[in-house]
Motif scaffolding. Structure first.
Motif, PDB file in Angstrom:
ATOM      1  N   THR A  64     -77.293 -70.661 -52.814  1.00 42.68           N
ATOM      2  CA  THR A  64     -78.585 -71.254 -53.179  1.00 42.68           C
ATOM      3  C   THR A  64     -79.550 -71.313 -52.002  1.00 42.68           C
ATOM      4  OG1 THR A  64     -77.763 -73.493 -52.764  1.00 42.68           O
ATOM      5  CG2 THR A  64     -77.553 -72.637 -55.023  1.00 42.68           C
ATOM      6  N   CYS A  65     -79.055 -71.169 -50.785  1.00 46.03           N
ATOM      7  CA  CYS A  65     -79.929 -71.129 -49.605  1.00 46.03           C
ATOM      8  C   CYS A  65     -80.922 -69.979 -49.749  1.00 46.03           C
ATOM      9  CB  CYS A  65     -79.078 -70.920 -48.343  1.00 46.03           C
ATOM     10  SG  CYS A  65     -80.028 -70.604 -46.833  1.00 46.03           S
ATOM     11  N   ILE A  66     -82.193 -70.263 -49.461  1.00 45.41           N
ATOM     12  CA  ILE A  66     -83.230 -69.230 -49.551  1.00 45.41           C
ATOM     13  C   ILE A  66     -83.724 -68.809 -48.168  1.00 45.41           C
ATOM     14  CG2 ILE A  66     -83.989 -69.871 -51.871  1.00 45.41           C
ATOM     15  CD1 ILE A  66     -86.333 -71.420 -50.510  1.00 45.41           C
ATOM     16  N   ALA A  67     -82.925 -69.114 -47.160  1.00 43.50           N
ATOM     17  CA  ALA A  67     -83.243 -68.702 -45.790  1.00 43.50           C
ATOM     18  C   ALA A  67     -84.594 -69.235 -45.343  1.00 43.50           C
ATOM     19  CB  ALA A  67     -83.176 -67.170 -45.655  1.00 43.50           C
ATOM     20  N   CYS A  68     -84.887 -70.453 -45.723  1.00 44.64           N
ATOM     21  CA  CYS A  68     -86.205 -71.007 -45.384  1.00 44.64           C
ATOM     22  C   CYS A  68     -86.313 -71.362 -43.912  1.00 44.64           C
ATOM     23  CB  CYS A  68     -86.517 -72.222 -46.238  1.00 44.64           C
ATOM     24  SG  CYS A  68     -85.756 -73.741 -45.657  1.00 44.64           S
ATOM     25  N   GLY A  69     -85.191 -71.647 -43.283  1.00 46.92           N
ATOM     26  CA  GLY A  69     -85.205 -71.887 -41.846  1.00 46.92           C
ATOM     27  C   GLY A  69     -85.436 -73.313 -41.415  1.00 46.92           C
ATOM     28  N   ALA A  70     -85.524 -74.233 -42.353  1.00 44.10           N
ATOM     29  CA  ALA A  70     -85.824 -75.615 -41.980  1.00 44.10           C
ATOM     30  C   ALA A  70     -84.652 -76.311 -41.302  1.00 44.10           C
ATOM     31  CB  ALA A  70     -86.245 -76.413 -43.212  1.00 44.10           C
ATOM     32  N   CYS A  71     -83.451 -76.030 -41.758  1.00 46.51           N
ATOM     33  CA  CYS A  71     -82.307 -76.799 -41.246  1.00 46.51           C
ATOM     34  C   CYS A  71     -82.029 -76.520 -39.779  1.00 46.51           C
ATOM     35  CB  CYS A  71     -81.067 -76.563 -42.088  1.00 46.51           C
ATOM     36  SG  CYS A  71     -80.602 -74.836 -42.283  1.00 46.51           S
ATOM     37  N   GLY A  72     -82.177 -75.270 -39.378  1.00 49.30           N
ATOM     38  CA  GLY A  72     -81.949 -74.955 -37.972  1.00 49.30           C
ATOM     39  C   GLY A  72     -83.006 -75.549 -37.066  1.00 49.30           C
ATOM     40  N   GLY A 114     -84.710 -82.176 -45.616  1.00 51.81           N
ATOM     41  CA  GLY A 114     -85.716 -81.133 -45.497  1.00 51.81           C
ATOM     42  C   GLY A 114     -85.386 -79.843 -46.220  1.00 51.81           C
ATOM     43  N   CYS A 115     -84.147 -79.708 -46.681  1.00 56.18           N
ATOM     44  CA  CYS A 115     -83.776 -78.455 -47.353  1.00 56.18           C
ATOM     45  C   CYS A 115     -84.386 -78.422 -48.750  1.00 56.18           C
ATOM     46  CB  CYS A 115     -82.259 -78.323 -47.442  1.00 56.18           C
ATOM     47  SG  CYS A 115     -81.760 -76.822 -48.326  1.00 56.18           S
ATOM     48  N   PRO A 116     -85.217 -77.422 -49.047  1.00 52.98           N
ATOM     49  CA  PRO A 116     -85.931 -77.398 -50.328  1.00 52.98           C
ATOM     50  C   PRO A 116     -85.034 -77.069 -51.522  1.00 52.98           C
ATOM     51  CG  PRO A 116     -86.388 -75.399 -49.095  1.00 52.98           C
ATOM     52  CD  PRO A 116     -85.599 -76.292 -48.182  1.00 52.98           C
ATOM     53  N   THR A 117     -83.833 -76.591 -51.263  1.00 59.06           N
ATOM     54  CA  THR A 117     -82.963 -76.174 -52.360  1.00 59.06           C
ATOM     55  C   THR A 117     -81.702 -77.027 -52.486  1.00 59.06           C
ATOM     56  OG1 THR A 117     -81.881 -74.566 -50.902  1.00 59.06           O
ATOM     57  CG2 THR A 117     -83.739 -73.772 -52.206  1.00 59.06           C
ATOM     58  N   GLY A 118     -81.588 -78.060 -51.667  1.00 60.12           N
ATOM     59  CA  GLY A 118     -80.402 -78.904 -51.745  1.00 60.12           C
ATOM     60  C   GLY A 118     -79.124 -78.165 -51.401  1.00 60.12           C
ATOM     61  N   SER A 119     -79.224 -77.215 -50.505  1.00 55.97           N
ATOM     62  CA  SER A 119     -78.069 -76.354 -50.208  1.00 55.97           C
ATOM     63  C   SER A 119     -77.126 -76.922 -49.167  1.00 55.97           C
ATOM     64  CB  SER A 119     -78.561 -74.984 -49.732  1.00 55.97           C
ATOM     65  OG  SER A 119     -79.298 -74.344 -50.749  1.00 55.97           O
ATOM     66  N   ILE A 120     -77.528 -77.988 -48.495  1.00 54.00           N
ATOM     67  CA  ILE A 120     -76.685 -78.582 -47.462  1.00 54.00           C
ATOM     68  C   ILE A 120     -75.851 -79.681 -48.101  1.00 54.00           C
ATOM     69  CG2 ILE A 120     -76.625 -79.776 -45.261  1.00 54.00           C
ATOM     70  CD1 ILE A 120     -79.366 -78.460 -44.667  1.00 54.00           C
ATOM     71  N   LYS A 121     -74.548 -79.427 -48.206  1.00 53.98           N
ATOM     72  CA  LYS A 121     -73.641 -80.337 -48.889  1.00 53.98           C
ATOM     73  C   LYS A 121     -72.973 -81.280 -47.890  1.00 53.98           C
ATOM     74  CE  LYS A 121     -74.530 -77.951 -52.566  1.00 53.98           C
ATOM     75  NZ  LYS A 121     -75.539 -78.473 -53.510  1.00 53.98           N
ATOM     76  N   ASP A 142     -77.034 -72.601 -37.878  1.00 52.83           N
ATOM     77  CA  ASP A 142     -77.628 -71.349 -37.405  1.00 52.83           C
ATOM     78  C   ASP A 142     -77.706 -70.421 -38.615  1.00 52.83           C
ATOM     79  OD1 ASP A 142     -78.708 -69.443 -35.749  1.00 52.83           O
ATOM     80  OD2 ASP A 142     -76.954 -69.272 -34.437  1.00 52.83           O
ATOM     81  N   TYR A 143     -78.212 -69.212 -38.402  1.00 55.89           N
ATOM     82  CA  TYR A 143     -78.445 -68.291 -39.516  1.00 55.89           C
ATOM     83  C   TYR A 143     -77.684 -66.987 -39.325  1.00 55.89           C
ATOM     84  CZ  TYR A 143     -82.288 -71.591 -39.620  1.00 55.89           C
ATOM     85  OH  TYR A 143     -83.022 -72.742 -39.611  1.00 55.89           O
ATOM     86  N   ASP A 144     -77.213 -66.429 -40.429  1.00 57.49           N
ATOM     87  CA  ASP A 144     -76.543 -65.138 -40.352  1.00 57.49           C
ATOM     88  C   ASP A 144     -77.581 -64.012 -40.365  1.00 57.49           C
ATOM     89  OD1 ASP A 144     -77.353 -64.689 -42.981  1.00 57.49           O
ATOM     90  OD2 ASP A 144     -75.369 -65.045 -43.843  1.00 57.49           O
ATOM     91  N   ILE A 168     -71.369 -78.417 -45.227  1.00 52.89           N
ATOM     92  CA  ILE A 168     -71.237 -76.986 -45.501  1.00 52.89           C
ATOM     93  C   ILE A 168     -72.533 -76.554 -46.183  1.00 52.89           C
ATOM     94  CG2 ILE A 168     -70.232 -77.236 -47.816  1.00 52.89           C
ATOM     95  CD1 ILE A 168     -68.284 -74.970 -47.112  1.00 52.89           C
ATOM     96  N   VAL A 169     -72.920 -75.297 -45.987  1.00 52.13           N
ATOM     97  CA  VAL A 169     -74.121 -74.776 -46.640  1.00 52.13           C
ATOM     98  C   VAL A 169     -73.710 -73.915 -47.829  1.00 52.13           C
ATOM     99  CG1 VAL A 169     -76.148 -73.283 -46.400  1.00 52.13           C
ATOM    100  CG2 VAL A 169     -75.440 -74.749 -44.493  1.00 52.13           C
ATOM    101  N   ASP A 170     -74.329 -74.153 -48.967  1.00 51.98           N
ATOM    102  CA  ASP A 170     -74.145 -73.280 -50.126  1.00 51.98           C
ATOM    103  C   ASP A 170     -75.043 -72.060 -49.943  1.00 51.98           C
ATOM    104  OD1 ASP A 170     -73.998 -71.939 -52.499  1.00 51.98           O
ATOM    105  OD2 ASP A 170     -74.234 -73.730 -53.758  1.00 51.98           O
ATOM    106  N   LEU A 207     -79.431 -66.559 -43.867  1.00 46.86           N
ATOM    107  CA  LEU A 207     -78.784 -67.662 -44.584  1.00 46.86           C
ATOM    108  C   LEU A 207     -78.116 -68.596 -43.583  1.00 46.86           C
ATOM    109  CD1 LEU A 207     -77.149 -65.634 -47.497  1.00 46.86           C
ATOM    110  CD2 LEU A 207     -79.345 -66.846 -47.493  1.00 46.86           C
ATOM    111  N   ALA A 208     -78.246 -69.879 -43.836  1.00 47.57           N
ATOM    112  CA  ALA A 208     -77.742 -70.875 -42.896  1.00 47.57           C
ATOM    113  C   ALA A 208     -76.226 -71.019 -43.005  1.00 47.57           C
ATOM    114  CB  ALA A 208     -78.411 -72.213 -43.169  1.00 47.57           C
ATOM    115  N   PHE A 209     -75.621 -71.398 -41.877  1.00 44.99           N
ATOM    116  CA  PHE A 209     -74.197 -71.757 -41.896  1.00 44.99           C
ATOM    117  C   PHE A 209     -73.950 -72.861 -40.876  1.00 44.99           C
ATOM    118  CE2 PHE A 209     -74.576 -68.424 -38.700  1.00 44.99           C
ATOM    119  CZ  PHE A 209     -73.750 -68.853 -37.663  1.00 44.99           C
TER     120      PHE A 209
HETATM  121 FE1  F3S Z   1     -81.203 -72.595 -46.400  1.00 45.73          FE
HETATM  122 FE2  F3S Z   1     -81.876 -75.068 -46.875  1.00 45.73          FE
HETATM  123 FE3  F3S Z   1     -81.411 -74.276 -44.424  1.00 45.73          FE
HETATM  124  S1  F3S Z   1     -82.677 -73.257 -47.908  1.00 45.73           S
HETATM  125  S2  F3S Z   1     -82.034 -72.147 -44.373  1.00 45.73           S
HETATM  126  S3  F3S Z   1     -79.942 -74.375 -46.093  1.00 45.73           S
HETATM  127  S4  F3S Z   1     -82.983 -75.703 -45.081  1.00 45.73           S
END
Ligand code: F3S
Length: 81
Positions: free
Chosen positions: A10-18, A60-67, A26-28, A5-7, A32-34
């Protein structure tokens, strides 16, 4: 099984995970990733063929938002590790 699940708080919409895991994330409208499989409820186990992509995305997520968790999240982030 592994659940994700993505938090989005804290996600900063960096786009790395997709980019790392286009079949998982994917992104909303705000970027923001989901988790695609169940609209970020975290109740659908990751397809085993996608585990490498998932690992890349987590690293690769810079904020640790992918749980990640071994049980379903039911949309609740505090189940994560
Ligand atoms: Fe957000 Fe991390 Fe993806 S900041 S866009 S969940 S790589």
């Amino acid at each position: 099984p592994i659940f994700t699940i993505v938090d989005q708080d804290t996600c900063i919409a960096c786009g790395a995970c997709g980019a790392s895991a286009p079949d998982i994330f994917d992104y909303d409208d705000e970027g923001l990733a989901f988790y695609i499989a169940d609209h970020n409820q975290g109740n659908t186990p990751i397809d085993p063929s996608l585990l490498n992509d998932l690992e890349d995305a987590v690293e690769g997520c810079p904020t640790g938002s992918i749980k990640l968790a071994e049980e379903a999240f039911n949309g609740e982030l505090d189940k994560g590790q």
